[in-house]
Design a protein around this motif. Structure first.
Motif, PDB file in Angstrom:
ATOM      1  N   ILE A 165       1.050   5.564  -9.350  1.00 51.90           N
ATOM      2  CA  ILE A 165      -0.097   4.675  -9.130  1.00 51.90           C
ATOM      3  C   ILE A 165       0.299   3.241  -9.461  1.00 51.90           C
ATOM      4  N   ALA A 166       0.971   3.036 -10.579  1.00 53.11           N
ATOM      5  CA  ALA A 166       1.383   1.689 -10.983  1.00 53.11           C
ATOM      6  C   ALA A 166       2.306   1.063  -9.940  1.00 53.11           C
ATOM      7  N   PHE A 167       3.272   1.830  -9.428  1.00 52.31           N
ATOM      8  CA  PHE A 167       4.188   1.288  -8.429  1.00 52.31           C
ATOM      9  C   PHE A 167       3.431   0.872  -7.175  1.00 52.31           C
ATOM     10  N   TYR A 168       2.639   1.781  -6.653  1.00 57.21           N
ATOM     11  CA  TYR A 168       1.972   1.494  -5.376  1.00 57.21           C
ATOM     12  C   TYR A 168       0.926   0.390  -5.492  1.00 57.21           C
ATOM     13  N   THR A 169       0.243   0.287  -6.612  1.00 62.74           N
ATOM     14  CA  THR A 169      -0.766  -0.763  -6.755  1.00 62.74           C
ATOM     15  C   THR A 169      -0.143  -2.091  -7.198  1.00 62.74           C
ATOM     16  N   ASP A 170       0.766  -2.056  -8.168  1.00 59.93           N
ATOM     17  CA  ASP A 170       1.347  -3.293  -8.704  1.00 59.93           C
ATOM     18  C   ASP A 170       2.454  -3.871  -7.829  1.00 59.93           C
ATOM     19  N   LYS A 171       3.341  -3.028  -7.335  1.00 60.38           N
ATOM     20  CA  LYS A 171       4.494  -3.511  -6.570  1.00 60.38           C
ATOM     21  C   LYS A 171       4.194  -3.700  -5.089  1.00 60.38           C
ATOM     22  N   LEU A 172       3.443  -2.749  -4.500  1.00 60.80           N
ATOM     23  CA  LEU A 172       3.163  -2.844  -3.064  1.00 60.80           C
ATOM     24  C   LEU A 172       1.799  -3.438  -2.754  1.00 60.80           C
ATOM     25  N   GLY A 173       0.949  -3.570  -3.764  1.00 61.16           N
ATOM     26  CA  GLY A 173      -0.365  -4.154  -3.537  1.00 61.16           C
ATOM     27  C   GLY A 173      -1.369  -3.201  -2.914  1.00 61.16           C
ATOM     28  N   PHE A 174      -1.103  -1.888  -3.006  1.00 58.94           N
ATOM     29  CA  PHE A 174      -2.038  -0.903  -2.486  1.00 58.94           C
ATOM     30  C   PHE A 174      -3.263  -0.831  -3.384  1.00 58.94           C
ATOM     31  N   GLU A 175      -4.319  -0.217  -2.874  1.00 55.02           N
ATOM     32  CA  GLU A 175      -5.527   0.035  -3.641  1.00 55.02           C
ATOM     33  C   GLU A 175      -5.554   1.491  -4.075  1.00 55.02           C
ATOM     34  N   LEU A 176      -6.036   1.741  -5.274  1.00 56.16           N
ATOM     35  CA  LEU A 176      -6.286   3.102  -5.734  1.00 56.16           C
ATOM     36  C   LEU A 176      -7.639   3.498  -5.154  1.00 56.16           C
ATOM     37  N   THR A 221       8.355 -11.188   1.093  1.00 54.48           N
ATOM     38  CA  THR A 221       8.516 -12.115  -0.020  1.00 54.48           C
ATOM     39  C   THR A 221       7.730 -11.656  -1.243  1.00 54.48           C
ATOM     40  N   ALA A 222       6.484 -11.225  -1.034  1.00 61.67           N
ATOM     41  CA  ALA A 222       5.651 -10.765  -2.150  1.00 61.67           C
ATOM     42  C   ALA A 222       6.239  -9.523  -2.796  1.00 61.67           C
ATOM     43  N   MET A 223       6.666  -8.560  -1.984  1.00 58.97           N
ATOM     44  CA  MET A 223       7.224  -7.326  -2.526  1.00 58.97           C
ATOM     45  C   MET A 223       8.524  -7.597  -3.283  1.00 58.97           C
ATOM     46  N   ARG A 234       7.948  -8.950  -6.661  1.00 59.28           N
ATOM     47  CA  ARG A 234       7.423  -7.953  -7.600  1.00 59.28           C
ATOM     48  C   ARG A 234       8.466  -6.894  -7.968  1.00 59.28           C
ATOM     49  N   GLY A 235       9.689  -7.055  -7.492  1.00 55.05           N
ATOM     50  CA  GLY A 235      10.767  -6.164  -7.891  1.00 55.05           C
ATOM     51  C   GLY A 235      10.987  -4.954  -7.013  1.00 55.05           C
ATOM     52  N   VAL A 236      10.436  -4.933  -5.802  1.00 54.44           N
ATOM     53  CA  VAL A 236      10.687  -3.819  -4.884  1.00 54.44           C
ATOM     54  C   VAL A 236      12.148  -3.866  -4.459  1.00 54.44           C
ATOM     55  N   GLU A 237      12.803  -2.710  -4.423  1.00 53.97           N
ATOM     56  CA  GLU A 237      14.221  -2.618  -4.065  1.00 53.97           C
ATOM     57  C   GLU A 237      14.393  -2.484  -2.556  1.00 53.97           C
ATOM     58  N   PHE A 238      14.967  -3.513  -1.953  1.00 57.02           N
ATOM     59  CA  PHE A 238      15.314  -3.479  -0.525  1.00 57.02           C
ATOM     60  C   PHE A 238      16.780  -3.101  -0.418  1.00 57.02           C
ATOM     61  N   LYS A 298      12.896   1.055  -0.985  1.00 54.57           N
ATOM     62  CA  LYS A 298      12.715   2.336  -1.678  1.00 54.57           C
ATOM     63  C   LYS A 298      11.534   2.245  -2.632  1.00 54.57           C
ATOM     64  N   ASP A 299      10.838   3.367  -2.781  1.00 56.93           N
ATOM     65  CA  ASP A 299       9.811   3.417  -3.820  1.00 56.93           C
ATOM     66  C   ASP A 299      10.479   3.756  -5.151  1.00 56.93           C
ATOM     67  N   LEU A 300       9.698   3.949  -6.189  1.00 53.24           N
ATOM     68  CA  LEU A 300      10.264   4.156  -7.519  1.00 53.24           C
ATOM     69  C   LEU A 300      11.069   5.435  -7.640  1.00 53.24           C
ATOM     70  N   TYR A 301      10.919   6.372  -6.705  1.00 51.15           N
ATOM     71  CA  TYR A 301      11.672   7.629  -6.759  1.00 51.15           C
ATOM     72  C   TYR A 301      12.778   7.704  -5.714  1.00 51.15           C
ATOM     73  N   GLY A 302      12.951   6.633  -4.943  1.00 53.13           N
ATOM     74  CA  GLY A 302      14.009   6.601  -3.950  1.00 53.13           C
ATOM     75  C   GLY A 302      13.579   6.963  -2.545  1.00 53.13           C
ATOM     76  N   THR A 303      12.304   7.245  -2.333  1.00 48.02           N
ATOM     77  CA  THR A 303      11.808   7.514  -0.982  1.00 48.02           C
ATOM     78  C   THR A 303      11.978   6.251  -0.148  1.00 48.02           C
ATOM     79  N   LYS A 304      12.581   6.394   1.022  1.00 48.03           N
ATOM     80  CA  LYS A 304      12.820   5.246   1.892  1.00 48.03           C
ATOM     81  C   LYS A 304      11.602   4.974   2.776  1.00 48.03           C
TER      82      LYS A 304
END
Length: 135
Positions: free
Chosen positions: A23-34, A95-97, A100-104, A120-126
């Motif tokens: 939840i933290a990754f998707y909301t904080d790093k990608l800007g998704f909504e819970l 640029t935003a991602m 926020r530390g998203v790994e490209f 990649k997401d926090l678990y390596g999903t591409k």
């Protein structure tokens, strides 16, 4: 008269190691909504996230509950890109991602279909971040 079937894919399940970290990754790093986080008992939760203001498919974050599921974390597509995040402004979101530390894992590139980059997401999903070309 035949009635036309109306269907859509409501959720795509993504196996994760930990609900709260995901939840933290998707909301904080990608800007998704819970969208929803409902306790189902016995350690299970119904957790949905989606891009802000999206009316499309949601991600159902499913915490692995056994060793077989845990082995699939980050590898649900066998090492290929699994999910595609489409945007109306590639450079804004890239640029935003990145800030926020998203790994490209590559540099952005122009393809016949649009501008794209793999992250990649926090678990390596591409994932692909993609802005389709408008003709």
């Amino acid at each position: 008269m035949t009635q036309q079937v109306q269907q859509q894919i409501g959720n795509v399940a993504l196996v994760v190691e930990n609900y709260d970290d995901a939840i933290a990754f998707y909301t904080d790093k990608l800007g998704f909504e819970l969208i929803e986080d409902t306790d189902l008992g016995n350690g299970k939760r119904w957790v949905q996230v989606a891009p802000a203001h999206s009316t499309g498919t949601r991600l159902l974050l499913a915490q692995a509950s056994n060793a077989e599921q845990a082995r699939c974390i980050g590898q649900q597509a066998g090492g290929r890109v699994f999910l595609f995040l489409e945007t109306d402004d590639f450079w804004r979101d890239y640029t935003a991602m990145k800030s926020r530390g998203v790994e490209f894992i590559e540099a952005p590139r122009a393809e016949a279909y649009g501008t794209v980059v793999v992250f990649k997401d926090l678990y390596g999903t591409k994932w692909d971040l993609l802005q389709r070309r408008s003709d």
